[in-house]
Design a protein around this motif. Structure first.
Motif, PDB file in Angstrom:
ATOM      1  N   ALA A   1       0.680  -1.454  -0.107  1.00  0.00           N
ATOM      2  CA  ALA A   1       0.123  -0.134  -0.024  1.00  0.00           C
ATOM      3  C   ALA A   1       0.744   1.090  -0.014  1.00  0.00           C
ATOM      4  CB  ALA A   1      -1.102   0.163   1.268  1.00  0.00           C
ATOM      5  N   THR A   2       0.656   2.068  -0.724  1.00  0.00           N
ATOM      6  CA  THR A   2       1.104   3.383  -0.797  1.00  0.00           C
ATOM      7  C   THR A   2       0.470   4.754  -0.287  1.00  0.00           C
ATOM      8  OG1 THR A   2       2.572   2.775  -2.907  1.00  0.00           O
ATOM      9  CG2 THR A   2       2.397   5.181  -2.298  1.00  0.00           C
ATOM     10  N   ILE A   3       0.837   5.208   0.656  1.00  0.00           N
ATOM     11  CA  ILE A   3      -0.010   6.495   1.298  1.00  0.00           C
ATOM     12  C   ILE A   3       0.922   7.715   1.085  1.00  0.00           C
ATOM     13  CG2 ILE A   3      -1.004   7.115   3.288  1.00  0.00           C
ATOM     14  CD1 ILE A   3      -0.236   4.366   4.716  1.00  0.00           C
ATOM     15  N   ALA A   4      -0.084   8.780   0.378  1.00  0.00           N
ATOM     16  CA  ALA A   4       0.708   9.908   0.069  1.00  0.00           C
ATOM     17  C   ALA A   4       0.086  10.934   1.376  1.00  0.00           C
ATOM     18  CB  ALA A   4       0.297  10.699  -1.216  1.00  0.00           C
ATOM     19  N   VAL A   5       1.016  11.764   1.894  1.00  0.00           N
ATOM     20  CA  VAL A   5       0.504  12.389   3.379  1.00  0.00           C
ATOM     21  C   VAL A   5       1.313  13.754   2.953  1.00  0.00           C
ATOM     22  CG1 VAL A   5       0.015  10.346   4.644  1.00  0.00           C
ATOM     23  CG2 VAL A   5       2.449  11.474   4.642  1.00  0.00           C
ATOM     24  N   ALA A   6       0.762  14.843   3.743  1.00  0.00           N
ATOM     25  CA  ALA A   6       1.255  16.150   3.826  1.00  0.00           C
ATOM     26  C   ALA A   6       2.132  16.080   4.950  1.00  0.00           C
ATOM     27  CB  ALA A   6       0.118  17.098   4.007  1.00  0.00           C
ATOM     28  N   SER A   7       3.317  16.915   4.848  1.00  0.00           N
ATOM     29  CA  SER A   7       4.194  16.730   6.074  1.00  0.00           C
ATOM     30  C   SER A   7       3.818  16.831   7.400  1.00  0.00           C
ATOM     31  CB  SER A   7       5.474  17.505   5.598  1.00  0.00           C
ATOM     32  OG  SER A   7       5.238  18.989   5.905  1.00  0.00           O
ATOM     33  N   ASP A   8       2.660  17.898   7.298  1.00  0.00           N
ATOM     34  CA  ASP A   8       2.267  18.293   8.682  1.00  0.00           C
ATOM     35  C   ASP A   8       1.190  17.384   9.356  1.00  0.00           C
ATOM     36  OD1 ASP A   8       0.684  19.097   6.596  1.00  0.00           O
ATOM     37  OD2 ASP A   8       0.081  21.109   7.441  1.00  0.00           O
ATOM     38  N   VAL A   9       1.010  16.260   8.839  1.00  0.00           N
ATOM     39  CA  VAL A   9       0.141  15.049   9.219  1.00  0.00           C
ATOM     40  C   VAL A   9       0.424  14.593  10.600  1.00  0.00           C
ATOM     41  CG1 VAL A   9      -1.183  13.072   8.799  1.00  0.00           C
ATOM     42  CG2 VAL A   9      -1.008  14.664   7.092  1.00  0.00           C
ATOM     43  N   ILE A  10       0.565  15.072  11.866  1.00  0.00           N
ATOM     44  CA  ILE A  10       0.803  14.390  13.018  1.00  0.00           C
ATOM     45  C   ILE A  10      -0.337  13.846  13.595  1.00  0.00           C
ATOM     46  CG2 ILE A  10       2.098  14.976  15.130  1.00  0.00           C
ATOM     47  CD1 ILE A  10       3.677  15.205  12.734  1.00  0.00           C
ATOM     48  N   CYS A  11      -0.770  12.879  13.756  1.00  0.00           N
ATOM     49  CA  CYS A  11      -2.071  12.388  14.055  1.00  0.00           C
ATOM     50  C   CYS A  11      -2.163  10.959  15.008  1.00  0.00           C
ATOM     51  CB  CYS A  11      -2.946  12.162  12.863  1.00  0.00           C
ATOM     52  SG  CYS A  11      -4.670  11.557  13.275  1.00  0.00           S
ATOM     53  N   PRO A  12      -2.123  10.909  16.135  1.00  0.00           N
ATOM     54  CA  PRO A  12      -2.014   9.718  16.809  1.00  0.00           C
ATOM     55  C   PRO A  12      -3.245   8.696  16.196  1.00  0.00           C
ATOM     56  CG  PRO A  12      -2.119  11.614  18.506  1.00  0.00           C
ATOM     57  CD  PRO A  12      -2.404  12.281  17.101  1.00  0.00           C
ATOM     58  N   LEU A  13      -4.389   9.064  15.802  1.00  0.00           N
ATOM     59  CA  LEU A  13      -5.180   7.985  15.231  1.00  0.00           C
ATOM     60  C   LEU A  13      -4.746   7.448  13.849  1.00  0.00           C
ATOM     61  CD1 LEU A  13      -8.441   7.277  15.869  1.00  0.00           C
ATOM     62  CD2 LEU A  13      -8.890   8.770  14.182  1.00  0.00           C
ATOM     63  N   PHE A  14      -3.871   8.172  13.136  1.00  0.00           N
ATOM     64  CA  PHE A  14      -3.265   7.559  11.940  1.00  0.00           C
ATOM     65  C   PHE A  14      -2.218   6.581  12.478  1.00  0.00           C
ATOM     66  CE2 PHE A  14      -0.162   8.414   8.425  1.00  0.00           C
ATOM     67  CZ  PHE A  14      -0.840   7.313   7.501  1.00  0.00           C
ATOM     68  N   ASP A  15      -1.383   7.078  13.341  1.00  0.00           N
ATOM     69  CA  ASP A  15      -0.340   6.093  13.951  1.00  0.00           C
ATOM     70  C   ASP A  15      -1.218   4.743  14.488  1.00  0.00           C
ATOM     71  OD1 ASP A  15       1.323   8.142  13.251  1.00  0.00           O
ATOM     72  OD2 ASP A  15       1.364   8.950  15.573  1.00  0.00           O
ATOM     73  N   ARG A  16      -2.233   5.080  15.150  1.00  0.00           N
ATOM     74  CA  ARG A  16      -2.877   3.750  15.696  1.00  0.00           C
ATOM     75  C   ARG A  16      -3.322   2.796  14.594  1.00  0.00           C
ATOM     76  NH1 ARG A  16      -8.691   4.294  18.926  1.00  0.00           N
ATOM     77  NH2 ARG A  16      -9.045   2.033  19.139  1.00  0.00           N
ATOM     78  N   ALA A  17      -3.907   3.438  13.380  1.00  0.00           N
ATOM     79  CA  ALA A  17      -4.378   2.791  12.416  1.00  0.00           C
ATOM     80  C   ALA A  17      -3.147   1.652  11.887  1.00  0.00           C
ATOM     81  CB  ALA A  17      -4.918   3.549  11.230  1.00  0.00           C
ATOM     82  N   LEU A  18      -1.920   2.431  11.657  1.00  0.00           N
ATOM     83  CA  LEU A  18      -0.906   1.706  11.186  1.00  0.00           C
ATOM     84  C   LEU A  18      -0.443   0.542  12.020  1.00  0.00           C
ATOM     85  CD1 LEU A  18       1.329   4.759   9.928  1.00  0.00           C
ATOM     86  CD2 LEU A  18      -0.085   3.324   8.445  1.00  0.00           C
ATOM     87  N   ALA A  19      -0.508   0.984  13.337  1.00  0.00           N
ATOM     88  CA  ALA A  19       0.105  -0.098  14.444  1.00  0.00           C
ATOM     89  C   ALA A  19      -1.022  -1.164  14.245  1.00  0.00           C
ATOM     90  CB  ALA A  19      -0.025   0.338  15.638  1.00  0.00           C
ATOM     91  N   ILE A  75      -3.618  11.736   2.903  1.00  0.00           N
ATOM     92  CA  ILE A  75      -3.817  12.417   4.091  1.00  0.00           C
ATOM     93  C   ILE A  75      -3.426  13.821   3.909  1.00  0.00           C
ATOM     94  CG2 ILE A  75      -4.154  12.357   6.664  1.00  0.00           C
ATOM     95  CD1 ILE A  75      -3.936   9.478   6.525  1.00  0.00           C
ATOM     96  N   CYS A  76      -4.273  14.906   3.754  1.00  0.00           N
ATOM     97  CA  CYS A  76      -3.677  16.159   3.463  1.00  0.00           C
ATOM     98  C   CYS A  76      -4.477  17.296   4.053  1.00  0.00           C
ATOM     99  CB  CYS A  76      -3.254  16.213   2.184  1.00  0.00           C
ATOM    100  SG  CYS A  76      -4.392  16.211   0.880  1.00  0.00           S
ATOM    101  N   MET A 132     -13.086  14.011   6.843  1.00  0.00           N
ATOM    102  CA  MET A 132     -12.192  14.655   7.953  1.00  0.00           C
ATOM    103  C   MET A 132     -11.594  13.680   8.767  1.00  0.00           C
ATOM    104  SD  MET A 132     -12.972  17.966  10.495  1.00  0.00           S
ATOM    105  CE  MET A 132     -12.891  16.949  12.110  1.00  0.00           C
ATOM    106  N   VAL A 133     -10.220  13.839   8.802  1.00  0.00           N
ATOM    107  CA  VAL A 133      -9.596  12.918   9.923  1.00  0.00           C
ATOM    108  C   VAL A 133      -9.346  13.564  11.262  1.00  0.00           C
ATOM    109  CG1 VAL A 133      -7.408  11.679  10.290  1.00  0.00           C
ATOM    110  CG2 VAL A 133      -8.215  11.787   7.941  1.00  0.00           C
ATOM    111  N   ILE A 187      -7.845  18.510   8.568  1.00  0.00           N
ATOM    112  CA  ILE A 187      -7.123  17.435   7.730  1.00  0.00           C
ATOM    113  C   ILE A 187      -7.948  16.272   7.179  1.00  0.00           C
ATOM    114  CG2 ILE A 187      -4.972  16.343   7.616  1.00  0.00           C
ATOM    115  CD1 ILE A 187      -4.500  18.959   8.171  1.00  0.00           C
ATOM    116  N   PHE A 188      -7.842  15.954   5.870  1.00  0.00           N
ATOM    117  CA  PHE A 188      -8.903  15.043   5.218  1.00  0.00           C
ATOM    118  C   PHE A 188      -8.209  13.670   4.767  1.00  0.00           C
ATOM    119  CE2 PHE A 188     -10.890  19.054   5.021  1.00  0.00           C
ATOM    120  CZ  PHE A 188     -12.252  18.724   5.211  1.00  0.00           C
ATOM    121  N   LEU A 189      -8.858  12.680   4.749  1.00  0.00           N
ATOM    122  CA  LEU A 189      -8.517  11.456   4.078  1.00  0.00           C
ATOM    123  C   LEU A 189      -9.206  11.623   2.681  1.00  0.00           C
ATOM    124  CD1 LEU A 189      -7.879   8.480   3.953  1.00  0.00           C
ATOM    125  CD2 LEU A 189     -10.067   7.937   4.884  1.00  0.00           C
TER     126      LEU A 189
END
Length: 307
Positions: free
Chosen positions: A93-111, A145-146, A159-160, A270-272
């Motif tokens: 999977a390839t995720i494109a993100v903006a550099s200012d995406v600092i989101c614990p929820l996104f980190d949790r999804a990856l984990a 996510i951007c 909206m994320v 910030i949006f998905l």
């Protein structure tokens, strides 16, 4: 059609005897006879012609038998067909993100994704929000996510999280460590900011604040990277905006100093981004559905990061 009746009939046709069919099926003879009669009622035709010396399938009986053999032959192949197919999700999977995406929820999804599917792999590419949108639209990214300025009608948006921006300076700046400041104290200060810091772009609320503080004529440096904007602020090139929750730790360490406004910081969502026309592999689907499930179960107030 009752599949159990069909299975019983196939055995009857193969052994050409009600008695032997009952023995093979480990059933009582009346049960097998009753099954044959019920199947004949369902198809409204006689399937077997039999007497004391004769047991023959009728033309319809032969047809039902041949089709039954084919059906159960296909079913018998299922274990073989499924052999070697793992429940493990693999793929990339390839995720494109903006550099200012600092989101614990996104980190949790990856984990959670990695814990559930350790054989799947990821690429996370960092790009300006406009480039993230382009990659998703062109199906080069699984999703993005951007920040969002204008919505692309070809994409789906969700909206994320919501973050709030503050204005900060570094330890070399003359305003560092000073309390009781107002927006008037910021007039004429040099500024560093993001490339999307424009009235008609994704950081419109920040641009409006910059204009209110009379900071819109002395821009020293810009970048699409949060880390580089932070670097320029710390280096003393100028004051600049950062998300409050991102800057919190360095404020506590004395590296960054927050400047006004203190009570009404601008909010940015910030949006998905998902392209509904993209064909996704199992890995992409699993990651996206996991993130969307977390978003669905987390109320908006749990996705607001105000520092």
């Amino acid at each position: 059609m009752d599949w159990n009746l069909l299975r019983t009939f196939v055995v009857i046709a193969e052994v050409k005897s009600i008695t032997r069919a009952a023995e093979r099926l480990n059933l009582k003879q009346p049960s097998v006879s009753n099954a044959l009669r019920r199947l004949e009622v369902q198809v409204s035709r006689r399937l077997v012609e039999r007497d004391a010396n004769r047991f023959e399938l009728t033309e319809v009986g032969l047809l039902v038998y041949e089709q039954g053999i084919e059906v159960f032959g296909t079913i018998s192949q299922l274990p073989l067909l499924m052999h070697g197919i793992s429940d493990d999700v693999t793929g990339h999977a390839t995720i494109a993100v903006a550099s200012d995406v600092i989101c614990p929820l996104f980190d949790r999804a990856l984990a959670q994704f990695h814990a559930n599917y350790p054989r799947a792999s990821l690429t996370i590419s960092v790009a300006p929000s406009a480039e993230v949108t382009k990659q998703v639209r062109e199906r080069r990214a699984s999703f993005g996510i951007c920040l969002v300025g204008r919505r692309d009608p070809a994409l789906d948006y969700e909206m994320v999280y919501r973050e709030f921006f503050g204005i900060f300076c570094g330890p070399r700046h003359r305003l560092h460590g000073r309390n009781g400041l107002t927006l008037d104290d910021l007039k004429g200060e040099s500024l560093v900011s993001f490339q999307t810091d424009h009235i008609f772009d994704a950081l419109r609320p920040v641009a409006l604040l910059r204009s209110e503080a009379k900071l819109d004529t002395n821009v020293i440096g810009v970048s699409s990277s949060l880390e580089e904007v932070r670097r320029m602020i710390v280096a003393g090139l100028g004051i600049g905006p950062l998300p409050l929750h991102v800057a919190r730790r360095e404020v506590a360490d004395g590296i960054l100093w927050r400047l006004p406004p203190y009570d009404t910081p601008p909010a940015v969502d910030i949006f998905l981004l998902v392209n509904p026309d993209k064909a996704m592999n199992r890995s992409e689907k699993a990651l996206l559905s996991g993130l969307q499930a977390l978003l669905a179960e987390t109320p908006l107030e749990g996705r607001v990061y105000n520092g």
